[in-house]
Scaffold this motif. Structure first.
Motif, PDB file in Angstrom:
ATOM      1  N   ILE A 116       2.610   9.129   7.161  1.00 33.29           N
ATOM      2  CA  ILE A 116       3.817   8.310   7.027  1.00 33.29           C
ATOM      3  C   ILE A 116       4.662   8.806   5.847  1.00 33.29           C
ATOM      4  N   ASN A 117       4.029   9.125   4.727  1.00 29.87           N
ATOM      5  CA  ASN A 117       4.828   9.678   3.618  1.00 29.87           C
ATOM      6  C   ASN A 117       4.697  11.199   3.524  1.00 29.87           C
ATOM      7  N   ILE A 158       8.697   4.669  -0.291  1.00 34.01           N
ATOM      8  CA  ILE A 158       7.384   4.417   0.300  1.00 34.01           C
ATOM      9  C   ILE A 158       6.324   4.501  -0.790  1.00 34.01           C
ATOM     10  N   GLY A 159       5.885   3.357  -1.274  1.00 30.23           N
ATOM     11  CA  GLY A 159       4.864   3.363  -2.327  1.00 30.23           C
ATOM     12  C   GLY A 159       3.495   3.623  -1.738  1.00 30.23           C
ATOM     13  N   SER A 175       3.637   2.233  -8.544  1.00 35.60           N
ATOM     14  CA  SER A 175       4.345   2.344  -7.264  1.00 35.60           C
ATOM     15  C   SER A 175       5.504   1.364  -7.174  1.00 35.60           C
ATOM     16  N   LEU A 176       5.254   0.148  -7.642  1.00 41.47           N
ATOM     17  CA  LEU A 176       6.307  -0.869  -7.552  1.00 41.47           C
ATOM     18  C   LEU A 176       7.516  -0.518  -8.400  1.00 41.47           C
ATOM     19  N   ALA A 177       7.297   0.273  -9.439  1.00 37.38           N
ATOM     20  CA  ALA A 177       8.392   0.634 -10.340  1.00 37.38           C
ATOM     21  C   ALA A 177       9.503   1.388  -9.626  1.00 37.38           C
ATOM     22  N   VAL A 205       8.288  -0.269   1.217  1.00 38.94           N
ATOM     23  CA  VAL A 205       6.989  -0.515   1.840  1.00 38.94           C
ATOM     24  C   VAL A 205       5.909   0.003   0.904  1.00 38.94           C
ATOM     25  N   MET A 206       4.757  -0.642   0.948  1.00 36.18           N
ATOM     26  CA  MET A 206       3.628  -0.182   0.144  1.00 36.18           C
ATOM     27  C   MET A 206       2.471   0.162   1.072  1.00 36.18           C
TER      28      MET A 206
END
Ligand SMILES: Nc1ncnc2c1ncn2[C@@H]1O[C@H](COP(=O)(O)OP(=O)(O)O)[C@@H](O)[C@H]1O
Ligand SMILES: [Mg+2]
Lengths: 218, 250
Positions: free
Chosen positions: B51-52, B89-90, B160-162, B167-168
């Motif tokens: 996906i990433n 994309i996290g 990742s949220l930074a 999406v995670m």
């Protein structure tokens, strides 16, 4: 004729100049050989063979031939094609190239040794390959190589004596000049050795300092 | 029905001769919490990683927010396209993959500052807020080696949220943790779920999957065998592979 070290202070000028030139030679060559080593290592890890091959060839050339020969080539050889370098500059170039190749080998293995998950994490955040290399891989690789690189730089300091043969007034040549004036080889060589040793101690301290800094996060 | 954030069409992935994904179709809506379950080796990680594009797809299409992810582009253009997409994309890994030479806060602020999404002081402010959110306000200057596994994983989530991703992706993020540390990481994911973050969670922790997700996808041998709401999948699985998998694990 017994040993008489009391003659040394008379020649302190020789030692001062010699020490300064040796320090300058070593410091500059260290800087360029480490930067060059990083550059070479990165190039050798390139996806494109067309970039890897020339660097491998240069590495092979510099690892497979004596430093003295490389020094002569840079100093005497380049004149022939119109590049007339002064002896000091030629010395820095030869030492830098020679040690850059060895450093790049150490650095490259250290880069490869960094966990592949590190690049994946960096890439998954949107960093480019180069950004990941610069901010994530190289700093960790540098921490890994500090001891080996430190040894290499101590070797560089000692090998810098070779540059005396093309007439750079560094420590070894200064000692020789003082000897031809005073006819006291033993005292002056011992004194020169002592100075190398002291600089070495300083270098070792710097390496320990760097190791402690990088050990912080281990 | 809100729109699809991710659409996967006929996705195949081979490693050499080994076919790992054999034609996956999947939709993920904005705000959906998808639990991806299946036996070890069934291809869950590979699916997340295509996906990433940490793994290139062999065939099929991955669409993200209206863009084709696996476009056939020249190397440089492809890299640029992917760098852009990956910001959105996290991903959180089983083994954290924190940057060991950086402190918690540096781990969190590195990408946003480097990619010039934020200046240093803004990144610091929001980085601190994120670490606070995952319960690590008092650990911002610690190096990863000074943190427990659960704390490391929470830093990784904050990192990742930074990037403010849309999406995670979570790949077995509690599998490497001591049992007593699983809860603190699950709680963070649960909180994100409540904030309607779109998430794909690969997990062996089926109780957590049931609790957190609103859609469960069961993967076996590179194919989606069964999918549906957690209540149905866990209480009343239709496919016999799902039934035997659940019997083994629960
Ligand atoms: N990089 C790789 N090279 C070769 N085979 C791989 C690679 N990554 C995964 N595989 C294989 O693909 C299959 C699925 O792996 P994976 O996606 O990690 O499964 P899961 O996450 O469901 O346990 C396994 O058989 C694994 O050995
Ligand atoms: Mg996996």
């Amino acid at each position: 004729m017994g040993l008489d070290f009391s003659i040394l202070p008379e020649y302190s000028d020789y030692f001062l100049t010699g020490t300064l030139w040796t320090l300058a030679l070593t410091a500059l060559s260290m800087f360029f050989s480490i930067s060059g080593g990083i550059l070479f290592a990165v190039l050798q890890l390139n996806r494109h063979a067309i970039i890897r091959w020339p660097t491998s060839f240069i590495a092979w050339l510099f690892m497979g031939t004596p430093l003295l020969l490389q020094l002569f080539l840079v100093y005497f050889g380049l004149v022939q094609i119109g590049i007339d370098l002064n002896a000091f500059v030629a010395g820095v170039i030869a030492l830098s190239l020679h040690f850059a190749v060895y450093n790049s080998d150490i650095i490259r293995s250290a880069i490869v040794a960094v966990d592949s998950g590190q690049v994946e994490a960096a890439r998954s955040l949107g960093l480019s390959n180069f950004q990941a290399l610069r901010k994530i891989i190289v700093p960790q690789a540098v921490a890994n190589v500090t001891p080996a690189l430190g040894n290499m730089m101590i070797a560089l300091l000692k090998e810098s004596a070779l540059v005396s043969v093309i007439g750079v007034m560094e420590l070894t040549l200064s000692a020789q000049r003082a000897i031809s004036d005073s006819f006291r080889p033993f005292e002056f060589y011992i004194a020169a050795a002592a100075i190398y040793y002291i600089i070495n101690l300083g270098l070792e301290q710097a390496v320990h300092f760097a190791e402690r800094r990088t050990a912080r996060y281990r | 029905m809100s729109e699809n954030l991710i659409e996967i069409r006929g996705l195949k992935k081979n490693f050499g001769d080994l076919a790992v994904l054999k034609g996956i179709d999947m939709n993920i809506r904005k705000g959906q919490i998808v639990a991806l379950i299946g036996a070890s080796g069934s291809g869950k990680s590979t699916l997340l990683r295509t996906i990433n594009q940490l793994e290139e797809a062999t065939a099929g299409e991955i669409w993200f927010d209206g863009q084709l992810v696996n476009q056939d582009l020249p190397h440089r253009a492809r890299e640029k396209h992917l760098n852009q997409l990956r910001r959105e994309i996290g991903m959180v890994f089983q083994h954290f993959n924190l940057f060991p030479h950086l402190t918690a806060i540096e781990n969190v602020t590195l990408a946003p500052t480097m990619l010039k999404l934020q200046n240093k002081s803004d990144a610091l402010t929001s980085g601190k807020a994120l670490l606070d959110k995952v319960g690590l306000a008092d650990r911002i200057d610690h190096y990863p080696s000074q943190l427990s596994g659960g704390q490391k994983q929470r830093v990784a989530i904050a990192r990742s949220l930074a990037m403010s991703p849309q999406v995670m992706l979570f790949d077995e993020v509690t599998s490497a943790l001591d049992p007593e540390l699983v809860g603190e990481v699950n709680r963070v994911m649960k909180q994100l779920a409540q904030e309607h973050m779109t998430m794909i969670i690969v997990t062996h922790d089926l109780r957590f999957a049931e609790d957190v997700s609103d859609h469960v996808v069961f993967l076996a041998d590179g194919l989606v065998v069964e999918e549906g709401p957690p209540a149905q999948i866990f209480a009343d699985p239709k496919h016999e592979l799902t039934q035997s998998f659940l019997k083994q694990v629960f």
